[in-house]
Design a protein around this motif. Structure first.
Motif, PDB file in Angstrom:
ATOM      1  N   ALA A  21      14.541  40.355  44.055  1.00 25.28           N
ATOM      2  CA  ALA A  21      15.418  39.187  43.937  1.00 25.28           C
ATOM      3  C   ALA A  21      16.699  39.635  43.244  1.00 25.28           C
ATOM      4  O   ALA A  21      16.658  40.210  42.159  1.00 25.28           O
ATOM      5  CB  ALA A  21      14.732  38.089  43.127  1.00 25.28           C
ATOM      6  N   ILE A  22      17.827  39.411  43.900  1.00 22.72           N
ATOM      7  CA  ILE A  22      19.102  39.865  43.352  1.00 22.72           C
ATOM      8  C   ILE A  22      20.073  38.692  43.286  1.00 22.72           C
ATOM      9  O   ILE A  22      19.848  37.637  43.877  1.00 22.72           O
ATOM     10  CB  ILE A  22      19.706  41.023  44.174  1.00 22.72           C
ATOM     11  N   SER A  23      21.175  38.891  42.557  1.00 22.11           N
ATOM     12  CA  SER A  23      22.136  37.815  42.334  1.00 22.11           C
ATOM     13  C   SER A  23      23.528  38.232  42.756  1.00 22.11           C
ATOM     14  O   SER A  23      23.896  39.410  42.649  1.00 22.11           O
ATOM     15  CB  SER A  23      22.168  37.419  40.852  1.00 22.11           C
ATOM     16  N   ALA A  24      24.284  37.264  43.207  1.00 20.90           N
ATOM     17  CA  ALA A  24      25.693  37.497  43.501  1.00 20.90           C
ATOM     18  C   ALA A  24      26.473  37.479  42.192  1.00 20.90           C
ATOM     19  O   ALA A  24      25.907  37.398  41.109  1.00 20.90           O
ATOM     20  CB  ALA A  24      26.213  36.429  44.457  1.00 20.90           C
ATOM     21  N   VAL A  25      27.780  37.556  42.307  1.00 20.63           N
ATOM     22  CA  VAL A  25      28.632  37.577  41.118  1.00 20.63           C
ATOM     23  C   VAL A  25      28.410  36.312  40.304  1.00 20.63           C
ATOM     24  O   VAL A  25      28.447  35.201  40.820  1.00 20.63           O
ATOM     25  CB  VAL A  25      30.112  37.674  41.531  1.00 20.63           C
ATOM     26  N   ALA A  26      28.141  36.500  39.004  1.00 25.11           N
ATOM     27  CA  ALA A  26      27.945  35.363  38.106  1.00 25.11           C
ATOM     28  C   ALA A  26      28.349  35.773  36.706  1.00 25.11           C
ATOM     29  O   ALA A  26      28.175  36.926  36.310  1.00 25.11           O
ATOM     30  CB  ALA A  26      26.490  34.900  38.118  1.00 25.11           C
ATOM     31  N   ALA A  27      28.900  34.840  35.967  1.00 25.64           N
ATOM     32  CA  ALA A  27      29.289  35.118  34.588  1.00 25.64           C
ATOM     33  C   ALA A  27      28.061  35.134  33.697  1.00 25.64           C
ATOM     34  O   ALA A  27      27.080  34.436  33.936  1.00 25.64           O
ATOM     35  CB  ALA A  27      30.278  34.067  34.104  1.00 25.64           C
ATOM     36  N   ASN A  28      28.094  35.958  32.644  1.00 27.06           N
ATOM     37  CA  ASN A  28      27.046  35.937  31.629  1.00 27.06           C
ATOM     38  C   ASN A  28      27.679  36.106  30.260  1.00 27.06           C
ATOM     39  O   ASN A  28      28.895  36.176  30.121  1.00 27.06           O
ATOM     40  CB  ASN A  28      25.993  37.031  31.904  1.00 27.06           C
ATOM     41  N   SER A  29      26.861  36.130  29.227  1.00 26.77           N
ATOM     42  CA  SER A  29      27.377  36.122  27.856  1.00 26.77           C
ATOM     43  C   SER A  29      27.666  37.512  27.307  1.00 26.77           C
ATOM     44  O   SER A  29      28.130  37.644  26.174  1.00 26.77           O
ATOM     45  CB  SER A  29      26.369  35.425  26.937  1.00 26.77           C
ATOM     46  N   GLU A  30      27.408  38.567  28.089  1.00 24.67           N
ATOM     47  CA  GLU A  30      27.654  39.913  27.586  1.00 24.67           C
ATOM     48  C   GLU A  30      29.150  40.108  27.330  1.00 24.67           C
ATOM     49  O   GLU A  30      29.991  39.677  28.108  1.00 24.67           O
ATOM     50  CB  GLU A  30      27.163  40.959  28.593  1.00 24.67           C
ATOM     51  N   GLY A  31      29.471  40.765  26.236  1.00 23.73           N
ATOM     52  CA  GLY A  31      30.868  41.007  25.903  1.00 23.73           C
ATOM     53  C   GLY A  31      31.583  39.767  25.437  1.00 23.73           C
ATOM     54  O   GLY A  31      32.807  39.653  25.567  1.00 23.73           O
ATOM     55  N   SER A  32      30.826  38.808  24.871  1.00 33.57           N
ATOM     56  CA  SER A  32      31.439  37.536  24.501  1.00 33.57           C
ATOM     57  C   SER A  32      32.515  37.680  23.427  1.00 33.57           C
ATOM     58  O   SER A  32      33.367  36.808  23.273  1.00 33.57           O
ATOM     59  CB  SER A  32      30.354  36.554  24.022  1.00 33.57           C
ATOM     60  N   GLY A  33      32.496  38.777  22.660  1.00 36.04           N
ATOM     61  CA  GLY A  33      33.495  38.947  21.614  1.00 36.04           C
ATOM     62  C   GLY A  33      34.779  39.587  22.069  1.00 36.04           C
ATOM     63  O   GLY A  33      35.745  39.686  21.293  1.00 36.04           O
ATOM     64  N   VAL A  34      34.839  40.015  23.348  1.00 34.28           N
ATOM     65  CA  VAL A  34      36.008  40.783  23.779  1.00 34.28           C
ATOM     66  C   VAL A  34      37.265  39.921  23.825  1.00 34.28           C
ATOM     67  O   VAL A  34      38.366  40.388  23.536  1.00 34.28           O
ATOM     68  CB  VAL A  34      35.752  41.456  25.142  1.00 34.28           C
ATOM     69  N   ALA A  35      37.122  38.633  24.169  1.00 35.08           N
ATOM     70  CA  ALA A  35      38.308  37.777  24.288  1.00 35.08           C
ATOM     71  C   ALA A  35      39.022  37.661  22.939  1.00 35.08           C
ATOM     72  O   ALA A  35      40.250  37.769  22.853  1.00 35.08           O
ATOM     73  CB  ALA A  35      37.934  36.402  24.812  1.00 35.08           C
ATOM     74  N   ALA A  36      38.255  37.452  21.877  1.00 37.12           N
ATOM     75  CA  ALA A  36      38.856  37.330  20.549  1.00 37.12           C
ATOM     76  C   ALA A  36      39.518  38.630  20.121  1.00 37.12           C
ATOM     77  O   ALA A  36      40.603  38.636  19.527  1.00 37.12           O
ATOM     78  CB  ALA A  36      37.793  36.913  19.529  1.00 37.12           C
ATOM     79  N   HIS A  37      38.866  39.755  20.455  1.00 37.12           N
ATOM     80  CA  HIS A  37      39.432  41.051  20.086  1.00 37.12           C
ATOM     81  C   HIS A  37      40.757  41.296  20.804  1.00 37.12           C
ATOM     82  O   HIS A  37      41.752  41.704  20.178  1.00 37.12           O
ATOM     83  CB  HIS A  37      38.447  42.167  20.426  1.00 37.12           C
ATOM     84  N   VAL A  38      40.772  41.041  22.117  1.00 37.38           N
ATOM     85  CA  VAL A  38      41.999  41.281  22.890  1.00 37.38           C
ATOM     86  C   VAL A  38      43.098  40.329  22.446  1.00 37.38           C
ATOM     87  O   VAL A  38      44.269  40.707  22.328  1.00 37.38           O
ATOM     88  CB  VAL A  38      41.709  41.155  24.394  1.00 37.38           C
ATOM     89  N   GLU A  39      42.721  39.063  22.179  1.00 35.62           N
ATOM     90  CA  GLU A  39      43.731  38.095  21.726  1.00 35.62           C
ATOM     91  C   GLU A  39      44.351  38.535  20.406  1.00 35.62           C
ATOM     92  O   GLU A  39      45.559  38.385  20.196  1.00 35.62           O
ATOM     93  CB  GLU A  39      43.109  36.718  21.584  1.00 35.62           C
ATOM     94  N   ALA A  40      43.537  39.102  19.538  1.00 35.27           N
ATOM     95  CA  ALA A  40      44.049  39.558  18.246  1.00 35.27           C
ATOM     96  C   ALA A  40      45.028  40.708  18.396  1.00 35.27           C
ATOM     97  O   ALA A  40      45.847  40.957  17.503  1.00 35.27           O
ATOM     98  CB  ALA A  40      42.889  39.970  17.340  1.00 35.27           C
ATOM     99  N   CYS A  41      44.968  41.407  19.505  1.00 42.69           N
ATOM    100  CA  CYS A  41      45.861  42.544  19.752  1.00 42.69           C
ATOM    101  C   CYS A  41      47.153  42.149  20.445  1.00 42.69           C
ATOM    102  O   CYS A  41      48.026  43.012  20.664  1.00 42.69           O
ATOM    103  CB  CYS A  41      45.136  43.598  20.583  1.00 42.69           C
ATOM    104  N   LEU A  42      47.287  40.870  20.814  1.00 37.53           N
ATOM    105  CA  LEU A  42      48.502  40.444  21.509  1.00 37.53           C
ATOM    106  C   LEU A  42      49.715  40.616  20.587  1.00 37.53           C
ATOM    107  O   LEU A  42      49.623  40.357  19.381  1.00 37.53           O
ATOM    108  CB  LEU A  42      48.385  38.988  21.953  1.00 37.53           C
TER     109      LEU A  42
END
Length: 261
Positions: A232-253
């Motif tokens: 059983a396999i899945s198509a493209v779907a979002a998950n919670s892995e890497g949930s902290g990356v958005a805050a890290h990248v935003e802090a580097c703006l």
């Protein structure tokens, strides 16, 4: 129940006709939508995303499949599935069956398989997908794979959720010699191995049969040992892995971010 049959080897490929015949013999209403020729390894490519692009198709008829609508596209199988599931040629199907592929699609390399990608494309449009593969000619057993495909399709239509995708690999054995059917995780290596030969002007792709380092109880190992594997396999779907990356990248703006943005 309406079933769309596709493949990546072309609309005239014997594997497609084997599974189409098996399904119609069981009384299913099928339509064929497949590429005009060989598209193996194209993955989920649609061929083009150009606005206004015109993709040619041809209606085909086959004497051994009377009454079956067959459409041949100048495009990879994912495009044919996308068009059919989007309702371009009538009501969307209840299930897409992709195959029968002459060559196993096991292990993590299924990412590159256009047989599997056709089934995954169906799921992104809310339609169940079933990918079916066996071995390479001349040992391939389309007859066994066709019977397994019918059984899997029956179960999916009766029990599976919409968007479900199953990847089925069948050993090249008579149906009476199959040891069983097992659900299986993807192996670290597929039964189809790829390597490369570099020359001054080209990179030549070479394939070989993997029989070792396939893990225990994986799809590759099971098929090697005479079992049908179902994953059983899945198509493209979002998950919670890497949930902290958005805050890290935003802090580097290099500019302040509004709290309201």
């Amino acid at each position: 129940m309406r079933i769309l049959v596709t493949n990546d080897d072309g609309i005239d490929a014997p594997g497609l006709h084997a599974v189409a015949t098996a399904l119609t013999t069981e009384g299913y209403e099928i339509t064929i939508a497949a590429p005009r020729g060989e598209c193996s390894g194209s993955g989920s490519s649609l061929g083009t995303l150009e606005h206004g692009a015109e993709i040619a198709y041809t209606e085909r008829r086959f004497e051994h499949l009377p009454g079956v609508q067959a459409l041949s596209f100048d495009a990879p199988p994912a495009f044919a599935v996308f068009a059919a599931c989007a309702g371009v040629f009538g009501p969307p199907p209840d299930l897409v069956v992709s195959g029968i592929n002459p060559g196993p699609n096991t292990g993590r390399m299924i990412l590159n398989s256009s047989t599997v990608a056709a089934a995954l494309t169906a799921s992104t449009l809310g339609v169940r997908g079933l990918a079916v593969s066996c071995g390479f000619p001349p040992e391939h057993r389309f007859d066994t794979a066709g019977r397994i495909a019918v059984s899997a399709a029956q179960w999916m239509l009766a029990h599976s959720a919409h968007r479900a995708v199953l990847n089925v690999n069948v050993p090249d054995l008579d149906i009476s010699e199959v040891k069983g059917v097992r659900m299986a995780p993807l192996a670290p290596r597929g039964l189809l191995g790829l390597t490369f030969d570099k020359t001054p002007d080209t990179v030549r792709l070479l394939r070989f049969a993997n029989t070792e380092r396939l893990g225990t109880g994986t799809d590759s190992a099971l098929v090697r040992d005479g079992y049908v594997s179902i994953s059983a396999i899945s198509a493209v779907a979002a998950n919670s892995e890497g949930s902290g990356v958005a805050a890290h990248v935003e802090a580097c703006l290099p500019f302040p971010v509004s709290a309201e943005s």
